[in-house]
Design an enzyme around this catalytic site. Structure first.
Site, short mmCIF file in Angstrom:
data_model
loop_
_atom_site.label_atom_id
_atom_site.label_comp_id
_atom_site.label_asym_id
_atom_site.label_seq_id
_atom_site.Cartn_x
_atom_site.Cartn_y
_atom_site.Cartn_z
CE LYS A 23 -3.98 -2.36 0.57
NZ LYS A 23 -5.24 -2.09 -0.35
CG HIS A 67 -7.49 -9.90 -5.87
ND1 HIS A 67 -8.53 -9.24 -6.05
CD2 HIS A 67 -6.92 -9.05 -4.71
CE1 HIS A 67 -8.91 -8.26 -5.17
NE2 HIS A 67 -7.67 -8.01 -4.32
NE ARG A 68 -13.06 -12.48 -2.36
CZ ARG A 68 -14.22 -12.96 -1.48
NH1 ARG A 68 -14.96 -13.91 -1.81
NH2 ARG A 68 -14.12 -12.09 -0.46
#
Ligand code: RUB
Length: 403
Positions: free
Chosen positions: A142, A259-260
């Site tokens: 991040k 990842h979804r």
């Protein structure tokens, strides 16, 4: 060959019976349409071998649940887009239905592919946790986007020396100008090598190779050639075939983190769309090694019972098909670790982005705090108690509290 059984929730419009509605789904997705056909006659009676069948209809919540059987032969083995056109196609738009949701699929042998190359054991072996069986700790760099390759690598280095097992790109970071994929990959892998020389631990980095179908394989192969030790794919935006073509490629010798992102458009409405369970089963068939399945205490919607169901579909014995490592991610921090482990168990990857990089003393301390929270949970000590002798955890709990 056994047929594929799909379970749906549906709500018919007020002018049709549940029997009519279930039959309409079945016909639309197999050999029928809205009227009888002159193209099927005595000479073409073989067509009926591909008829679907309504196996049951039972009342459920505000509507009904039905099980439909789709003949094995209607599917082209291995062609996942075609499977979806049958089990999750036009039916979502049928005018006679108020709503309809694909809840589950039972995929027969022969349509179930090769599964993951690494699975849970393979990934644990790379990380060195086959014996300890502790949950893995991962982090999403991040901010989601914005860092350049050099600063991304520094964050990765800090996370690695702090003790994470896995570092990953966020779903929107691919190969943009501000952080080109290969420069980022090379910088991060150098940083992780440096961390390994200092700590003796090799950390995995899932570089996001999500891109168009015309180039994903080339990007992924180049990433592996450039030293990537894991790849990440956004399965719903890139498509199940993207995962399948990477997992099936002998040149892709590293695990695939799935990842979804976008799943909420399908999974969130309890009366319409596609539940996470069939999505997860298809990711296992396609060969994903790790899949995001939700948390019990995080920032995203979703219920614990559903996460548990999905995780057991990923990890249950399935012949030669390896188990997929479930990933709990989204709004996690050290104060939530014990709740996650208490419900989800140890065969889990706990990922924290903000919950590591937002630590008052920075990323390395944030990573240590997450690992300390995992150690506390495994030793059966409360995070608060453990924090008395672990300052990084204490500072994390002071900032975010615990559940
Ligand atoms: C995590 C993050 C991930 C979500 C996706 O960041 O934003 O992309 O986990 O959700 P942070 P899911 O740790 O800062 O919240 O895993 O449910 O698909």
């Amino acid at each position: 060959m056994k047929d594929l059984i799909a379970t749906y929730y549906f709500k018919p419009k007020s002018d049709v019976t549940p029997e009519f509605a279930a039959q309409a789904i079945c016909e639309e997705q197999t050999t029928g349409t809205w009227t009888d056909l002159k193209t099927v006659n005595d000479q073409t009676s073989y067509v009926h071998a591909l008829d679907g069948e309504v196996l049951e209809i039972v009342p459920s919540a505000n509507g009904f649940q039905t099980k439909l059987s789709f003949p094995y032969e209607i599917f082209e083995p291995g062609n996942i887009p075609q499977y979806l056109s049958v089990i999750a196609g036009n039916l979502f738009g049928l005018g006679k239905l108020e709503s309809v949701r694909l809840l589950d699929i039972d995929i027969p042998k022969g349509l179930d592919g090769h599964g993951p190359k690494f699975g849970i054991e393979g990934v644990r072996k790379l990380v060195g946790t086959e014996k300890s069986r502790r949950p893995h700790v991962g982090t999403i760099i991040k901010p989601k986007v914005g860092l350049n390759p050099k600063d991304t690598a520094e964050v990765a280095y800090q996370a690695a020396i702090g003790g994470v097992d896995l570092i990953k790109d966020d779903e929107t970071l691919t190969d943009q100008k501000f952080c080109p994929l290969y420069s980022r990959l090379n910088a991060v892998m150098d940083a992780l090598d440096r961390a390994r020389d200092e700590t003796g631990r090799q950390v995995l980095y899932a570089v996001n190779v999500t891109t168009g179908g015309d180039k994903i394989q080339e990007v992924a192969r180049n990433a592996v050639r450039n030293g990537a030790n894991m790849l990440m794919v956004d399965v719903l935006t890139a498509g199940f075939s993207a995962v399948q073509c990477l997992a099936g490629d002998p040149a892709i010798t590293v695990p695939i983190h799935v990842h979804r992102t976008m799943h909420g458009a399908m999974t969130r409405n309890p009366e319409h769309g596609i539940a996470m369970l069939p999505i997860a089963k298809l990711v296992r068939v396609c060969g994903g090694d790790q899949l995001h399945t939700g948390t019990v205490s995080g920032k995203m919607g979703g219920k614990a019972a559903e996460v548990l169901d999905v995780n057991s579909a990923l990890t249950c014995p399935a012949g030669k098909i390896l188990p997929v490592f479930p990933v709990a991610s989204g709004g996690l921090h050290p104060g939530k670790v014990s709740a996650e482990i208490a419900t989800l168990g140890n065969e889990i990857i706990l990922q924290a982005g903000g919950g590591i990089h937002g630590h008052p003393d920075g990323t390395a301390a944030g990573a240590r705090a997450m690992r300390q929270a995992v150690d506390a949970a495994i030793e059966g000590v409360s995070a608060g108690e453990y924090a008395k002798t672990h300052p990084e955890l204490r500072k994390a709990l002071e900032k975010w509290g615990s559940v």
